[in-house]
Design a protein around this motif. Structure first.
Motif, PDB file in Angstrom:
ATOM      1  N   VAL A  37       1.243  -0.935-107.718  1.00 38.78           N
ATOM      2  CA  VAL A  37       1.050  -1.152-109.157  1.00 38.78           C
ATOM      3  C   VAL A  37       2.377  -1.615-109.787  1.00 38.78           C
ATOM      4  O   VAL A  37       2.430  -2.570-110.566  1.00 38.78           O
ATOM      5  CB  VAL A  37       0.564   0.146-109.856  1.00 38.78           C
ATOM      6  N   ARG A  38       3.439  -0.933-109.400  1.00 36.57           N
ATOM      7  CA  ARG A  38       4.769  -1.297-109.917  1.00 36.57           C
ATOM      8  C   ARG A  38       5.058  -2.778-109.646  1.00 36.57           C
ATOM      9  O   ARG A  38       5.483  -3.518-110.536  1.00 36.57           O
ATOM     10  CB  ARG A  38       5.812  -0.403-109.213  1.00 36.57           C
ATOM     11  N   ASP A  39       4.784  -3.200-108.411  1.00 37.54           N
ATOM     12  CA  ASP A  39       5.150  -4.570-108.053  1.00 37.54           C
ATOM     13  C   ASP A  39       4.212  -5.596-108.674  1.00 37.54           C
ATOM     14  O   ASP A  39       4.645  -6.683-109.048  1.00 37.54           O
ATOM     15  CB  ASP A  39       5.245  -4.707-106.533  1.00 37.54           C
ATOM     16  N   THR A  44       5.594  -9.359-108.578  1.00 39.29           N
ATOM     17  CA  THR A  44       5.993  -9.665-107.187  1.00 39.29           C
ATOM     18  C   THR A  44       4.931  -9.140-106.220  1.00 39.29           C
ATOM     19  O   THR A  44       4.267  -8.143-106.507  1.00 39.29           O
ATOM     20  CB  THR A  44       7.356  -9.023-106.815  1.00 39.29           C
ATOM     21  N   PRO A  45       4.772  -9.804-105.079  1.00 32.56           N
ATOM     22  CA  PRO A  45       3.722  -9.364-104.148  1.00 32.56           C
ATOM     23  C   PRO A  45       4.071  -8.030-103.495  1.00 32.56           C
ATOM     24  O   PRO A  45       5.247  -7.687-103.333  1.00 32.56           O
ATOM     25  CB  PRO A  45       3.700 -10.484-103.100  1.00 32.56           C
ATOM     26  N   HIS A  46       3.058  -7.295-103.117  1.00 36.07           N
ATOM     27  CA  HIS A  46       3.259  -6.007-102.436  1.00 36.07           C
ATOM     28  C   HIS A  46       2.231  -5.932-101.327  1.00 36.07           C
ATOM     29  O   HIS A  46       1.069  -6.245-101.541  1.00 36.07           O
ATOM     30  CB  HIS A  46       3.068  -4.856-103.430  1.00 36.07           C
ATOM     31  N   SER A  47       2.661  -5.530-100.134  1.00 33.75           N
ATOM     32  CA  SER A  47       1.729  -5.660 -99.009  1.00 33.75           C
ATOM     33  C   SER A  47       0.927  -4.400 -98.724  1.00 33.75           C
ATOM     34  O   SER A  47      -0.171  -4.493 -98.200  1.00 33.75           O
ATOM     35  CB  SER A  47       2.484  -6.103 -97.762  1.00 33.75           C
ATOM     36  N   ASP A  48       1.457  -3.210 -99.042  1.00 39.66           N
ATOM     37  CA  ASP A  48       0.631  -2.048 -98.688  1.00 39.66           C
ATOM     38  C   ASP A  48       0.040  -1.348 -99.906  1.00 39.66           C
ATOM     39  O   ASP A  48       0.645  -1.287-100.972  1.00 39.66           O
ATOM     40  CB  ASP A  48       1.373  -1.067 -97.762  1.00 39.66           C
ATOM     41  N   TRP A  49      -1.173  -0.881 -99.682  1.00 39.23           N
ATOM     42  CA  TRP A  49      -1.937  -0.294-100.777  1.00 39.23           C
ATOM     43  C   TRP A  49      -2.004   1.220-100.638  1.00 39.23           C
ATOM     44  O   TRP A  49      -2.337   1.724 -99.592  1.00 39.23           O
ATOM     45  CB  TRP A  49      -3.375  -0.831-100.766  1.00 39.23           C
ATOM     46  N   ASP A  50      -1.701   1.922-101.739  1.00 39.42           N
ATOM     47  CA  ASP A  50      -1.889   3.375-101.803  1.00 39.42           C
ATOM     48  C   ASP A  50      -2.925   3.657-102.866  1.00 39.42           C
ATOM     49  O   ASP A  50      -2.820   3.155-103.994  1.00 39.42           O
ATOM     50  CB  ASP A  50      -0.586   4.079-102.210  1.00 39.42           C
TER      51      ASP A  50
END
Ligand code: ATP
Ligand code: MG
Length: 458
Positions: A37-39, A44-50
Motif C-alpha cells: 500500500v505504501r509503495d 512505485t511498483p511493489h512485488s509482494d502482497w501482504d
C-alpha cells in the motif's frame, strides 16, 4: 509524487480481486497492508502482497487449494495463486514484548484498525480494503508519505522498547525511500541504542543487507552513527571516523567507505561488491603510521581489512560463499596495474583473482575511486587493464591445473607415481606455462615433467 493525502482509493489488480472474492464469499474481510500500500501510494511498483483478514489461519487453509502454513503460530499463512505468493495474516493485536524481540503472546484483533495500531510506522500502517481499494489510514500515513517522513505509530519510545529491530527498520526505510526521520523517533533511538541487543543477528543482517542494497546506504549508516547503533553493530566502521588520509584522499576513512558503498549501491553492482566497498579500508585505523615527512601510510591495510571483513561477516552469519567472495575482493583491491607489467604478471594476476572476480574487482575499483574524489571516475579507469587481460588470456589461458595440456593419468603412464611429488610437478608445469603459454603442448610438458621428476627424485 501524487498528492497522497487526496487518494482515498487505490486501483486493485485482478489477481487481488480474485483472492478477495473468495474471502468475501465466506463473509470475511481482506485488506491489502504493509509495503504494497505504501509503495502504490508513492507511485512505485511493489512485488509482494501482504493481506490482513479477520479469518483465522485454519479457515484460510480451507478456503484455497494451495496454502502453506508459513507462520501459523503468528497467524500467517501463504496462499499460492497463479504462481504468486500472497501472505495473509489474521488481524493481530500483539501482547506485551518483555524480551524486546517477540510479543509474549499473539492475540487476534477484532478489526483492521486495531491491527494497524500494532504496526511500526505510520507509512506502514495504511490498509486498502479489497476488492474496492478504499483506504483506511487512522495514523495519517498518507500525509507522512507526502512529507517523506518516518514516524512511529504512537509513542516512539514505547514502540521501540517492544521491538528493538524497529530502530534499524526506521533507518533502513530512510535509506530505501529517501525519507527523513521524525525527531522524536531519532531521540528515542539515541536515548537507548542498546534496545537492539536482544534482536537476533539474522534479523539485523537482513536489515543491513537491505540498507546496503538501497539507493543510498550512507543515509542509514550515518543515522546509525548518530544514534549510537553503529558502534554496536559495526564498531570496526565507527573506528574509521576521523582517520585522516591526507596525501591520498580528501575524506576520512569512514566517509570514504560510505561514498564507495553509495556508488556501488547506485550502480547496482553485485551485493558482495557493495559489501566490499563498505569494508575495503576498515583495516586502515590499525595500520596507520606517519612516514618521515609526516604523511599517513597504511601498509598492508588490505590484508588487515580482509581479516576484519571475515570476522564481521562471520559474526553477522553471512553464507560462506558471500564471505569468501567479499573477503577476496577486499584483499585484492590494491592492485596497481601499469603497462610495464609483463604478460606473465598479468596472467598471475588473473589466476590469483580468478576470471569471474575480475569484473567485480574493477567495479570495486570504480567505487573506491569515487570514494577518494567524490566524483564520477573516468570511464577508462580500468579499461587499459581490461584490454590487456583479454589480449594476454587470448594468447593462452592456462590459469589452473585443468587448463594444462597434460594430466595426472598421462604422467602415471610415463612412470611418475601419483602422490605429493606429482602434485608438485603439475604445479611447476603450470607456473612455467603461465610464464610462457607456448609451452602448453603435451609433448613439451611431458619432457619437462620427466626432467623435474628426475631432479626431484635424486
Ligand atoms: P519491504 O517488504 O519492502 O521490506 P514492508 O513494509 O512490506 O517492506 P515487511 O517486513 O514485509 O515490510 O512487513 C510488512 C508490514 O508488517 C510492515 O509494513 C509493517 O506494517 C508490519 N511490520 C513488519 N515488521 C514489523 C515490526 N518489527 N514491528 C511492527 N510492524 C511490523
Ligand atoms: Mg513486505
Amino acid at each position: 509524487m501524487r498528492g497522497a493525502t487526496k487518494v482515498n482509493r487505490i486501483a486493485v489488480s485482478p489477481l487481488l480481486r480474485e483472492i478477495a472474492a473468495v474471502f468475501n464469499a465466506r463473509g470475511r474481510q481482506a485488506f491489502l497492508v504493509g509495503g504494497a500500500v505504501r509503495d502504490i501510494l508513492r507511485g512505485t511498483p511493489h512485488s509482494d502482497w501482504d493481506i490482513a483478514s479477520d479469518a483465522p489461519p485454519e479457515e484460510i487453509m480451507r478456503m484455497f487449494p494451495a496454502v502453506i502454513p508459513t507462520g501459523i503460530k503468528h497467524g500467517t499463512v501463504t496462499i499460492r495463486h497463479k504462481k504468486h505468493s500472497i501472505e495473509v495474516t489474521t488481524y493481530r493485536s500483539d501482547g506485551s514484548y518483555s524480551d524486546g524481540r517477540h510479543p509474549d503472546s499473539v492475540k487476534y484483533a477484532a478489526s483492521i484498525e486495531e491491527d494497524l495500531s500494532r504496526r511500526d510506522f505510520t507509512i506502514n500502517a495504511i490498509a486498502a480494503e479489497l476488492p474496492g481499494g478504499r483506504i483506511v489510514d487512522p495514523y495519517c500515513g498518507r500525509t507522512d508519505i507526502e512529507k517523506r517522513f518516518i514516524r512511529c505509530v504512537g509513542r516512539a519510545e514505547d514502540r521501540l522498547n517492544e521491538d528493538g529491530l524497529r530502530a534499524l527498520r526506521a533507518l533502513r526505510f530512510a535509506s530505501q525511500l529517501d525519507f527523513a526521520i521524525d525527531e522524536e523517533l531519532l531521540r528515542a533511538i539515541q536515548a537507548n541504542p542498546l534496545m537492539i541487543s536482544p534482536v537476533s543477528i539474522e534479523r539485523v543482517r537482513l536489515e543491513l543487507d537491505k540498507i546496503v542494497a538501497s539507493g543510498k546506504p550512507s543515509t542509514a549508516l550515518l543515522y546509525m552513527e548518530k544514534c549510537g547503533l553503529l558502534p554496536l553493530i559495526l564498531p570496526e566502521l565507527t573506528r574509521c571516523r576521523g582517520v585522516e588520509q591526507k596525501g591520498f584522499h580528501r575524506f576520512d576513512v569512514l566517509t570514504h567507505c560510505l561514498l564507495a558503498c553509495d556508488y556501488a549501491a547506485g550502480r547496482k553492482y553485485k551485493h558482495t561488491v557493495r559489501l566490499a566497498a563498505l569494508f575495503h579500508d576498515i583495516g586502515k585505523p590499525e595500520t596507520a603510521k606517519p612516514d618521515d615527512a609526516g604523511v599517513w601510510t597504511f601498509y598492508n591495510h588490505e590484508f588487515v581489512s580482509a581479516d576484519m571483513t571475515r570476522a564481521i561477516m562471520t559474526r553477522l552469519r553471512y553464507s560462506n560463499a558471500d564471505i569468501d567472495e567479499t573477503v577476496h575482493l577486499v584483499k585484492e583491491h590494491m592492485f596497481n596495474y601499469t603497462d610495464s607489467w609483463s604478460d606473465s604478471a598479468v596472467r598471475r594476476f588473473a589466476r590469483r583473482v580468478g576470471e569471474k572476480n575480475i569484473q567485480p574487482l574493477f567495479d570495486l575499483r570504480r567505487a573506491d575511486s569515487f570514494g577518494m574524489f567524490g566524483a564520477e571516475p573516468p570511464l577508462n579507469l580500468t579499461l587499459d587493464f581490461q584490454y590487456r587481460i583479454d589480449s594476454v588470456l587470448a594468447k593462452g589461458r592456462a590459469l589452473s591445473l585443468k587448463d594444462l595440456a597434460i594430466n595426472g593419468e598421462e604422467l602415471i603412464k610415463a612412470g611418475i607415481p601419483s602422490g605429493r611429488l606429482m602434485g608438485l610437478i603439475l604445479r611447476r608445469l603450470l607456473e612455467a606455462v603461465i610464464d610462457d603459454p607456448a609451452l602448453n603442448v603435451t609433448e613439451k610438458l611431458l619432457e619437462m615433467a620427466l626432467a623435474y621428476f628426475h631432479d626431484m627424485a635424486e
